[in-house]
Write a protein that holds these residues in place. Sequence first.
Motif, short mmCIF file in Angstrom:
data_model
loop_
_atom_site.label_atom_id
_atom_site.label_comp_id
_atom_site.label_asym_id
_atom_site.label_seq_id
_atom_site.Cartn_x
_atom_site.Cartn_y
_atom_site.Cartn_z
N CYS A 69 0.78 -1.22 0.26
CA CYS A 69 0.16 0.49 -0.15
C CYS A 69 1.33 0.84 -0.13
N HIS A 70 0.65 2.48 -1.07
CA HIS A 70 1.38 3.29 -1.56
C HIS A 70 1.33 4.54 -1.33
N THR A 71 -0.32 4.90 -1.51
CA THR A 71 -0.46 5.98 -1.42
C THR A 71 -1.63 5.88 -1.25
N VAL A 72 -2.20 7.43 0.53
CA VAL A 72 -4.15 7.61 0.63
C VAL A 72 -4.24 8.83 0.54
N VAL A 73 -5.05 9.30 -0.15
CA VAL A 73 -5.39 10.55 -0.91
C VAL A 73 -6.54 10.46 -0.38
N PRO A 74 -7.44 11.38 0.80
CA PRO A 74 -8.71 11.46 1.88
C PRO A 74 -9.36 12.63 0.76
N PHE A 75 -10.73 12.22 0.09
CA PHE A 75 -11.54 13.20 -0.49
C PHE A 75 -12.37 13.36 0.85
N PHE A 76 -12.26 14.75 1.21
CA PHE A 76 -12.56 15.41 2.32
C PHE A 76 -14.78 15.38 1.92
N GLU A 77 -14.55 15.93 0.78
CA GLU A 77 -16.05 16.67 0.75
C GLU A 77 -17.15 14.95 0.56
N ARG A 78 -16.59 13.92 0.26
CA ARG A 78 -17.16 12.41 0.08
C ARG A 78 -17.28 11.87 0.72
N ASN A 79 -16.00 11.87 2.09
CA ASN A 79 -16.01 11.14 3.22
C ASN A 79 -15.37 9.79 2.03
N LEU A 80 -14.11 9.09 1.32
CA LEU A 80 -13.60 8.70 0.49
C LEU A 80 -12.02 8.47 0.40
N LEU A 81 -11.82 7.47 0.85
CA LEU A 81 -10.13 7.46 -0.13
C LEU A 81 -9.98 7.01 -0.83
N VAL A 82 -8.88 7.37 -1.59
CA VAL A 82 -8.39 7.24 -2.46
C VAL A 82 -6.89 6.01 -2.40
N VAL A 83 -6.87 5.08 -2.30
CA VAL A 83 -5.13 3.98 -1.46
C VAL A 83 -4.98 3.76 -3.24
N SER A 84 -3.71 3.79 -3.22
CA SER A 84 -2.62 2.93 -4.54
C SER A 84 -2.25 2.18 -4.03
N ASP A 85 -1.54 1.23 -4.24
CA ASP A 85 -0.59 0.25 -4.20
C ASP A 85 0.45 0.39 -5.12
N GLU A 86 1.61 -0.28 -4.97
CA GLU A 86 2.29 -0.18 -5.66
C GLU A 86 3.03 -1.59 -6.69
N SER A 87 3.90 -1.72 -8.39
CA SER A 87 4.06 -2.55 -8.08
C SER A 87 5.54 -2.39 -8.36
N VAL A 88 6.19 -3.26 -7.37
CA VAL A 88 7.37 -3.73 -7.47
C VAL A 88 7.58 -4.59 -8.20
N ARG A 89 7.67 -5.74 -9.17
CA ARG A 89 7.90 -6.52 -9.52
C ARG A 89 7.45 -6.15 -10.89
N GLU A 90 8.89 -6.12 -11.98
CA GLU A 90 8.50 -6.19 -13.62
C GLU A 90 8.20 -8.04 -13.87
N ALA A 91 7.32 -7.28 -15.63
CA ALA A 91 5.47 -7.91 -15.78
C ALA A 91 5.25 -8.27 -14.99
N ALA A 92 4.68 -7.20 -14.25
CA ALA A 92 3.20 -7.90 -13.37
C ALA A 92 3.50 -9.21 -12.60
N LYS A 93 4.85 -9.26 -12.37
CA LYS A 93 4.58 -10.73 -11.38
C LYS A 93 4.39 -10.56 -10.12
N ASP A 94 3.70 -9.52 -9.67
CA ASP A 94 2.47 -8.99 -8.47
C ASP A 94 1.62 -8.29 -8.62
N TRP A 95 0.73 -8.58 -9.95
CA TRP A 95 -0.24 -8.47 -9.78
C TRP A 95 -1.54 -9.14 -9.21
#
Length: 394
Positions: free
Chosen positions: A244-270
């Motif tokens: 889990c890489h980044t957590v961005v709050p959308f305050f007005e909407r009570n949402l979080l946008v959460v991004s993972d990070e791919s750290v292996r080539e050829a999508a081997k951690d998909w």
Amino acid sequence: MRLLAHHPLDGFGNVGEGMALQLTRDRRRVLWLAHESAPKNVTAVDVSNPKKPSVIVQTTLPHDKMRSNSLDLVGDLLVVAYQTREPGMTPAGFEIFDVADPARPKSVTVFDASGPASRGVHHLWWVDGEYVHMAAGAADFTPRNPKDDQCYRIVDVRQPSRPREVGRWWLPGTRDGDTEPPPPRHPTIDTGYRAHNTNVYPRRPDRAYVGYIDGGAVILDIADKAHPRLLGRWDYHPPFPGFCHTVVPFFERNLLVVSDESVREAAKDWPKLVWLVDARREDKLVPISTCPLPPVAKFAGRGGRFGAHNLHENRPGGFLSEDVVVGTFFNGGVRAFDVRDPFRPREIAAFVPPAPRKSPARAIQLNDVLIDERSILYTVDRIVGGLYILDFRV
């Protein structure tokens, strides 16, 4: 999205995940970039005319066994992270520069975060001019597992020449000496329990939104900065592959946008995804959707990584939206999603440039994204490709 300009950064196009815009006293617009690896430390680019960017200065790191990777800026002060290749090396921490004259950065001070088990600072956040929030090691922080070497640290920089730590937090059980049991390791891809992005917004200065890698998405109460307190944690690793890489709050909407990070080539951690999470209850975070991506089979073999990474983070002074999510996806380029219906995000724009010349990945590896208040989008390649500038009016 429409490409306005591309700049290879004078042969040093390996950019990390630190991008910040400065409006100078002579009304220039300067984009500061941290490098993913040595030899360069930071690059300043004049982007006053986004169709004709030009390099103002490039600085060099003290040695080649370290990197900057992350930076932030308020006014004419630039804070640059320093992370070493191995624990125990120096310099490890962050350096503050006076960049009133962008062509001649002047060191103000260095905050030391080195130690026997520390590699220094991997990522930092500074938008209020008062406190640096960072993922870092420390001289007195010894993790039970070497992969857990970054805790969340808060540093008071209101006196820039005299920074001082005022608080820290780590996932209980990960530090040597904790009374709590250590958390179970990820059974397939163990990337560690440590802090990554540590976002704190002026709108809610009592909250820290932390991506804690294999520890998931974390919300902390930091009203008492000396004693951060866990409010909520969404732990989805396993069954998902972690980071889990980044957590961005959308305050007005009570949402979080959460991004993972791919750290292996050829999508081997998909799969590595961008998630929308219902945050109406901070103590009960519920995922409700993911942003749609093209079929993994279409990109896995193109070269390098494919999957989520950095997000446009709604920094003060830039492009602000709670209807659109923008992220980088390595060889999947930069992509924008309409999330007005949070249960059904849809892609509305994408930009995937060709492979940069001489890239060992044989494909673009877009690493970070920043959009200014003019809807000019800046995105960077992590290996050799440099800076891409786009018109983001969609």
